[in-house]
Enzyme design. Sequence first.
Site, PDB file in Angstrom:
ATOM      1  N   LYS A 171       0.834  -1.204   0.000  1.00  0.00           N
ATOM      2  CA  LYS A 171       0.000   0.000   0.000  1.00  0.00           C
ATOM      3  C   LYS A 171       0.874   1.261   0.000  1.00  0.00           C
ATOM      4  O   LYS A 171       0.651   2.197  -0.772  1.00  0.00           O
ATOM      5  CB  LYS A 171      -0.907  -0.014   1.236  1.00  0.00           C
ATOM      6  CG  LYS A 171      -1.624   1.273   1.515  1.00  0.00           C
ATOM      7  CD  LYS A 171      -2.696   1.547   0.495  1.00  0.00           C
ATOM      8  CE  LYS A 171      -3.207   2.963   0.573  1.00  0.00           C
ATOM      9  NZ  LYS A 171      -4.201   3.269  -0.438  1.00  0.00           N
TER      10      LYS A 171
ATOM     11  N   CYS B  90      -3.257  10.874   0.921  1.00  0.00           N
ATOM     12  CA  CYS B  90      -2.566   9.605   0.675  1.00  0.00           C
ATOM     13  C   CYS B  90      -1.144   9.815   0.182  1.00  0.00           C
ATOM     14  O   CYS B  90      -0.178   9.512   0.874  1.00  0.00           O
ATOM     15  CB  CYS B  90      -3.354   8.798  -0.334  1.00  0.00           C
ATOM     16  SG  CYS B  90      -5.090   8.722   0.095  1.00  0.00           S
TER      17      CYS B  90
END
Length: 422
Positions: free
Chosen positions: A202, A256
């Site tokens: 991720k 993010c």
Amino acid sequence: MKICIIGLGYIGLPTAAMFATHGHNVLGVDVNKKVIDALNEGKIIIEEPNLEETVNLAVKNGSLRAAMEPEESDAFIICVPTPFKPDKTADLSYVEDGIRRIIPYIRKDNIIVLESTSPPGTTRNLLGSILKEAGFIPGEDVYVAYCPERVLPGRILKELKENSRVIGGINEESARVVKKLYESFVEGEIFISEATTAEMCKLMENTYRDVNIALANELAMLCEKIGVNAWEVIKYANKHPRVNLHMPGPGVGGHCIAVDPWFIVEKQPETAKIIKLARNTNDGMPHYVFEKIKDLTKNVEGKIKVCILGVTYKPNVDDMRESPIIEVIQLLKEQGNFEPVVVDSHVDFDGSKERELYAAAEGAHLLVLAVNHNEFKDLDFARLKNIMKCPVVFDTRNYWDADTVEKAGLEYHLLGWGRNKQ
Ligand code: SAJ
């Protein structure tokens, strides 16, 4: 299954809606009463295509409801934010709080999934140790896995369904059980791995993008010095079958890409050199844009009115988290002689929501295209030319056609285009 989802934000809420419309009974838990009340009426308080309809359907069917407190369930999914602290290390307090809140409701054979982006080791060390403290053996008494989302804001429901996923189990059995759960709505491929590997996947996905955007930003700065157009370089270089240069811009925002790479740097600061340099390059872009604005208005005397189009972190979303445009505006304000006027119907920033574009551009010395929202595409440039004090535009996204703008009588400047330098 009865599923309890902790955190009803950009990821938790759509995930809850997906499970609820695919045969499960879902309870969403959040600390924000506004979110709970809205959901129980079938409404949402964020902007995301098709989400409200899906939530509404699930609430009407009785398969989705929200409360402030968790309940006993078959599965618990933690989708809370992981911000970073001023020293750029991960703030895991929401994750820890989320875990501690579900502990009293966990029973043997329950499933516990962490979806929040976290530094490598969080599932095993933080989640694992709190479960052990509570008397559970992770992987034996309860199934535990890390299962990151990969969805792009603006396309969340579609991507939740279609994207492939990686599930990192604390052991193989956990990964298999969690895979089965997600198969209820995920149509993309689901890969099974181990928890820390999935955490690293991720983080590296977003780091890959950050490093490539930094490369594009460096290219933009280089092209301005060399005297060519970076956007043209990118366009043609990307015709190569194995090249995918990203796009330059005023910086990288969002919760993010601007955050996740730091979670790797935090663990291995000596080794993560490129990752750190890329972060700093992208973080330097608002300042670079600010310097360009100063340069483009250097002949103006007195108060300089700069009309800024867009303040969100990317186009067509209502999210300003880590938006680089906010920093540009801040720098202009600090300078004293600038009067930045922001137009953005997606969010309210200094009154930006209600402000009409042409009224805001009236008397401006510079118009800056900061975010390429759809509504900024086809502007009446001839009208802008007439109402602006200095008919100069600065496009930071390669959104407008130079010829069209110039034919209307405006001066066009593009980030990354070293025009007149050769
Ligand atoms: N940006 C550029 N140049 C580019 C691409 C983006 O300057 O070529 C900027 C944008 O303007 C924006 C920022 O980067 O400020 C990030 O935008 P984005 O659309 O690239 O990504 P996010 O933050 O909305 O979503 C990302 C996605 N990750 C990847 O594409 C690898 C998404 O799939 C993740 O689920 C999400 O992060 C997340 O939650 O981690």
